[in-house]
Write a protein that holds these residues in place. Structure first.
Motif, PDB file in Angstrom:
ATOM      1  N   TRP A   1       0.680   2.569  -5.616  1.00  0.00           N
ATOM      2  CA  TRP A   1       0.643   2.174  -4.283  1.00  0.00           C
ATOM      3  C   TRP A   1       1.991   1.650  -3.838  1.00  0.00           C
ATOM      4  CZ3 TRP A   1       1.202  -3.232  -3.125  1.00  0.00           C
ATOM      5  CH2 TRP A   1       0.966  -3.841  -4.247  1.00  0.00           C
TER       6      TRP A   1
ATOM      7  N   GLU B   1       4.336   4.144  -2.756  1.00  0.00           N
ATOM      8  CA  GLU B   1       4.251   4.759  -1.394  1.00  0.00           C
ATOM      9  C   GLU B   1       4.915   3.945  -0.217  1.00  0.00           C
ATOM     10  OE1 GLU B   1       2.504   7.604  -0.785  1.00  0.00           O
ATOM     11  OE2 GLU B   1       2.206   7.815  -3.115  1.00  0.00           O
TER      12      GLU B   1
ATOM     13  N   ASP C   1      -0.040  -2.858   2.598  1.00  0.00           N
ATOM     14  CA  ASP C   1       0.634  -2.990   1.107  1.00  0.00           C
ATOM     15  C   ASP C   1       2.088  -3.226   1.349  1.00  0.00           C
ATOM     16  OD1 ASP C   1      -1.674  -1.879   0.285  1.00  0.00           O
ATOM     17  OD2 ASP C   1      -1.136   0.075  -0.051  1.00  0.00           O
TER      18      ASP C   1
ATOM     19  N   ALA D   1      -6.342  -1.669  -8.090  1.00  0.00           N
ATOM     20  CA  ALA D   1      -6.041  -0.293  -7.970  1.00  0.00           C
ATOM     21  C   ALA D   1      -7.431   0.428  -8.458  1.00  0.00           C
ATOM     22  CB  ALA D   1      -4.983   0.106  -9.006  1.00  0.00           C
TER      23      ALA D   1
ATOM     24  N   GLU E   1      -5.467   1.178   2.199  1.00  0.00           N
ATOM     25  CA  GLU E   1      -5.931   2.602   1.900  1.00  0.00           C
ATOM     26  C   GLU E   1      -5.807   2.841   0.523  1.00  0.00           C
ATOM     27  OE1 GLU E   1      -3.849   5.675   4.166  1.00  0.00           O
ATOM     28  OE2 GLU E   1      -4.170   4.317   5.872  1.00  0.00           O
ATOM     29  N   ARG E   2      -4.971   2.037  -0.472  1.00  0.00           N
ATOM     30  CA  ARG E   2      -4.736   2.501  -1.860  1.00  0.00           C
ATOM     31  C   ARG E   2      -5.394   1.440  -2.660  1.00  0.00           C
ATOM     32  NH1 ARG E   2      -1.244   4.566   0.974  1.00  0.00           N
ATOM     33  NH2 ARG E   2      -0.575   6.648   1.080  1.00  0.00           N
TER      34      ARG E   2
END
Lengths: 213, 213
Positions: B38, B41, B59, B174, B202-203
């Motif tokens: 994550w 990203e 994030d 996670a 989202e992650r």
């Protein structure tokens, strides 16, 4: 193939499915009831304790999903009740009143034999003294092609995970830390599972783990 | 009062902050790099490895928050590098290239003395051989009234939690299960912490834990 499924297991952020010092006075361990607060906010959870109202969102949907296509349930003794040792002349018939919300055969793991307990609404508690494999075998037979749900407690779920028997595991992570307690995952083969759904609600984060092929 | 803060610790659903078999070939343990996907990203994470682009949502905001008002950092040796034992004539200067993203003093816990390492951009690695308390004392002095960040690894964070030294702990869970590895919470006083923020991205799912008063 019918599956063995675990649903609505509440876990703290630090990995505990029950608090420390489980016993008659603290069936969920010290602080463990905080793991389940989200359940009693829902319509489903309120109905379990004879109350009306409740939310009908994500949490409600996950609770209901735990009943879909389930033909029998297996649970550890501690989930059935707080009594330890011999049953004696106990009239204990579970936490759920005269008409438990199962409506099918429930196989209770115990070291102490006891006669079947036929309840209202189609639930029969059957006490299994020869272990998890035997209970699962009887449960799949009773389920008649539907899936079998494995209830708690944590030790029972852990044993089934260790043995690679669980096909699907739904965990609701509550935003609390307990520090001590009964771990859900310790020492098991959790790496064989993949997270196939992650859905946050306002109160918990739902994870569905599916056994890798 | 300046605080000791831990930020952006990635943890698997089953409680591990690194995979098993940590070592030079697997600095995060087997499978542990999946905990950090994550990060890479985001814009922040990409910049760490010299790349452009990246997301700028939840994030990213959490990653940046880990730098706010931080005047010094303390980290375990394994977070500094993969080398074990004596430093010898090692020219290892951390994972972060010539200009590490700290821009302040970084105190590295080690059993083996080594001279200070002055890097570009204001980062100086200082090697502390007399333990966590000493490193924290030096870090708070160096931070000049700002907070101190405690980096990893998991063992260092666990030790600080055990000793009740951490004021704020941000964990990003996670959606993976590792089965084995380095636990973040095992055997510590996590119960002294409350979840004061829960934000799903989202992650991952971000939890901020704050020490109870």
């Amino acid at each position: 193939m019918p599956k063995l499924r675990v649903h609505n297991v509440a876990m703290s952020l630090d990995g505990f499915a029950a608090g420390p010092e489980q016993g008659p006075e603290n069936p969920l361990g010290v602080g463990g009831e905080r793991l389940h607060e989200w359940i009693f906010e829902t319509r489903y959870g309120r109905a379990m304790i004879g109350q009306e109202g409740g939310t009908e969102g994500v949490d409600e949907a996950f609770l209901r999903r735990g009943d879909d296509n389930i033909g029998a349930t297996v649970m550890g003794r501690n989930m059935f009740g707080p009594i330890r040792g011999e049953w004696g002349d106990s009239s204990w018939s579970g936490w759920w009143g005269d008409e438990p919300p199962y409506h099918h055969d429930v196989f209770v793991l115990t070291h102490h034999p006891r006669a079947d307990l036929v309840m209202k609404g189609g639930t029969t508690f059957r006490f299994v003294t020869d272990g998890l494999d035997s209970a699962l075998g009887r449960a799949f037979a009773a389920a008649g092609g539907r899936d079998v749900r494995l209830g708690g407690g944590a030790a029972t779920i852990r044993a089934a995970l260790d043995a690679g028997l669980v096909d699907e595991l739904h965990v609701a992570v509550a935003p609390i830390v307990l520090g001590l307690g009964e771990p859900l995952f310790a020492g098991n083969v959790a790496a064989a599972y993949q997270v196939t759904d992650l859905t946050p609600s306002e109160r918990v984060t739902h994870y569905v783990l599916t056994k890798s092929a």
